[in-house]
Design a protein around this motif. Sequence first.
Motif, mmCIF file in Angstrom:
data_model
loop_
_atom_site.group_PDB
_atom_site.id
_atom_site.type_symbol
_atom_site.label_atom_id
_atom_site.label_comp_id
_atom_site.label_asym_id
_atom_site.label_seq_id
_atom_site.Cartn_x
_atom_site.Cartn_y
_atom_site.Cartn_z
ATOM 1 N N ALA A 233 0.827 -1.202 0.000
ATOM 2 C CA ALA A 233 0.000 0.000 0.000
ATOM 3 C C ALA A 233 0.858 1.248 0.000
ATOM 4 O O ALA A 233 1.809 1.363 0.786
ATOM 5 N N ASN A 234 0.510 2.148 -0.883
ATOM 6 C CA ASN A 234 1.157 3.459 -0.960
ATOM 7 C C ASN A 234 0.126 4.492 -0.512
ATOM 8 O O ASN A 234 -0.791 4.809 -1.266
ATOM 9 N N PRO A 235 0.256 4.998 0.712
ATOM 10 C CA PRO A 235 -0.799 5.857 1.261
ATOM 11 C C PRO A 235 -0.725 7.326 0.858
ATOM 12 O O PRO A 235 -1.638 8.090 1.165
ATOM 13 N N VAL A 236 0.345 7.721 0.189
ATOM 14 C CA VAL A 236 0.541 9.146 -0.093
ATOM 15 C C VAL A 236 0.432 9.392 -1.596
ATOM 16 O O VAL A 236 1.267 8.933 -2.374
ATOM 17 N N ARG A 237 -0.576 10.138 -2.002
ATOM 18 C CA ARG A 237 -0.736 10.457 -3.422
ATOM 19 C C ARG A 237 0.460 11.270 -3.908
ATOM 20 O O ARG A 237 0.917 12.192 -3.244
ATOM 21 N N GLY A 238 0.966 10.880 -5.047
ATOM 22 C CA GLY A 238 2.126 11.561 -5.599
ATOM 23 C C GLY A 238 3.442 10.938 -5.190
ATOM 24 O O GLY A 238 4.492 11.270 -5.748
ATOM 25 N N SER A 239 3.368 10.037 -4.217
ATOM 26 C CA SER A 239 4.588 9.348 -3.788
ATOM 27 C C SER A 239 4.700 8.019 -4.519
ATOM 28 O O SER A 239 3.693 7.426 -4.895
ATOM 29 N N SER A 240 5.912 7.531 -4.666
ATOM 30 C CA SER A 240 6.127 6.226 -5.284
ATOM 31 C C SER A 240 6.519 5.185 -4.245
ATOM 32 O O SER A 240 6.847 4.044 -4.594
ATOM 33 N N ARG A 241 6.469 5.553 -2.997
ATOM 34 C CA ARG A 241 6.937 4.665 -1.946
ATOM 35 C C ARG A 241 5.786 3.858 -1.345
ATOM 36 O O ARG A 241 4.734 4.406 -1.010
ATOM 37 N N TYR A 242 6.023 2.577 -1.231
ATOM 38 C CA TYR A 242 5.048 1.691 -0.599
ATOM 39 C C TYR A 242 5.444 1.504 0.857
ATOM 40 O O TYR A 242 6.518 0.981 1.149
ATOM 41 N N ASP A 243 4.585 1.920 1.736
ATOM 42 C CA ASP A 243 4.910 1.926 3.165
ATOM 43 C C ASP A 243 4.451 0.668 3.891
ATOM 44 O O ASP A 243 4.968 0.371 4.978
ATOM 45 N N TYR A 244 3.493 -0.021 3.344
ATOM 46 C CA TYR A 244 2.936 -1.183 4.026
ATOM 47 C C TYR A 244 2.981 -2.388 3.100
ATOM 48 O O TYR A 244 2.660 -2.285 1.913
ATOM 49 N N TRP A 245 3.341 -3.539 3.704
ATOM 50 C CA TRP A 245 3.517 -4.762 2.917
ATOM 51 C C TRP A 245 2.830 -5.924 3.614
ATOM 52 O O TRP A 245 2.800 -6.014 4.849
ATOM 53 N N GLY A 246 2.316 -6.841 2.793
ATOM 54 C CA GLY A 246 1.792 -8.076 3.338
ATOM 55 C C GLY A 246 2.898 -9.091 3.542
ATOM 56 O O GLY A 246 4.071 -8.822 3.246
ATOM 57 N N GLN A 247 2.512 -10.254 4.010
ATOM 58 C CA GLN A 247 3.495 -11.296 4.317
ATOM 59 C C GLN A 247 3.839 -12.148 3.107
ATOM 60 O O GLN A 247 4.816 -12.900 3.136
ATOM 61 N N GLY A 248 3.061 -12.026 2.056
ATOM 62 C CA GLY A 248 3.335 -12.761 0.830
ATOM 63 C C GLY A 248 2.542 -14.048 0.712
ATOM 64 O O GLY A 248 2.158 -14.653 1.721
ATOM 65 N N THR A 249 2.313 -14.456 -0.526
ATOM 66 C CA THR A 249 1.647 -15.717 -0.808
ATOM 67 C C THR A 249 2.395 -16.400 -1.954
ATOM 68 O O THR A 249 2.754 -15.755 -2.938
ATOM 69 N N GLN A 250 2.648 -17.687 -1.806
ATOM 70 C CA GLN A 250 3.473 -18.417 -2.762
ATOM 71 C C GLN A 250 2.647 -18.862 -3.964
ATOM 72 O O GLN A 250 1.604 -19.514 -3.807
ATOM 73 N N VAL A 251 3.152 -18.540 -5.133
ATOM 74 C CA VAL A 251 2.590 -19.037 -6.391
ATOM 75 C C VAL A 251 3.653 -19.887 -7.070
ATOM 76 O O VAL A 251 4.772 -19.418 -7.305
ATOM 77 N N THR A 252 3.301 -21.121 -7.353
ATOM 78 C CA THR A 252 4.214 -22.022 -8.031
ATOM 79 C C THR A 252 3.541 -22.529 -9.293
ATOM 80 O O THR A 252 2.430 -23.074 -9.233
ATOM 81 N N VAL A 253 4.215 -22.343 -10.417
ATOM 82 C CA VAL A 253 3.678 -22.777 -11.700
ATOM 83 C C VAL A 253 4.577 -23.881 -12.237
ATOM 84 O O VAL A 253 5.750 -23.664 -12.511
ATOM 85 N N SER A 254 4.003 -25.054 -12.373
ATOM 86 C CA SER A 254 4.789 -26.187 -12.862
ATOM 87 C C SER A 254 4.582 -26.347 -14.357
ATOM 88 O O SER A 254 3.525 -26.032 -14.898
ATOM 89 N N SER A 255 5.619 -26.873 -14.984
ATOM 90 C CA SER A 255 5.545 -27.101 -16.421
ATOM 91 C C SER A 255 5.104 -28.530 -16.707
ATOM 92 O O SER A 255 4.746 -28.865 -17.796
#
Length: 120
Positions: free
Chosen positions: A98-120
Amino acid sequence: QVQLVESGGRLVQAGESLRLSCTASGRAFSSYTMGWFRQAPGKERKFVADINWSGGSSRYVDSVKGRFTISRDNAKNTVYLQMNSLKPEDTAVYYCAANPVRGSSRYDYWGQGTQVTVSS
């Protein structure tokens, strides 16, 4: 403080589709620019897509254009990443931010992540 929780990652076959979700806490979600990033094993975290506060504008990294779609539902405090025609090179941990400041390019808040695995 904003908390972000991603979900939806799993193991899929190449060519399949997957939708990731990220739900945010707090009342100011509708004012945030939201982004999706990914980090493949042994590599740096990289930008995938972002969407502005209203959902009227979005951007994508070239490698996912035409396959991935970012969207948001401000009533549900949720941002989505629809991923179609998945490829093995899309394998990564996907993070929303999440980037809470309009005009800013900085993301201040992050989630913990979710794994995506694509097998061939």
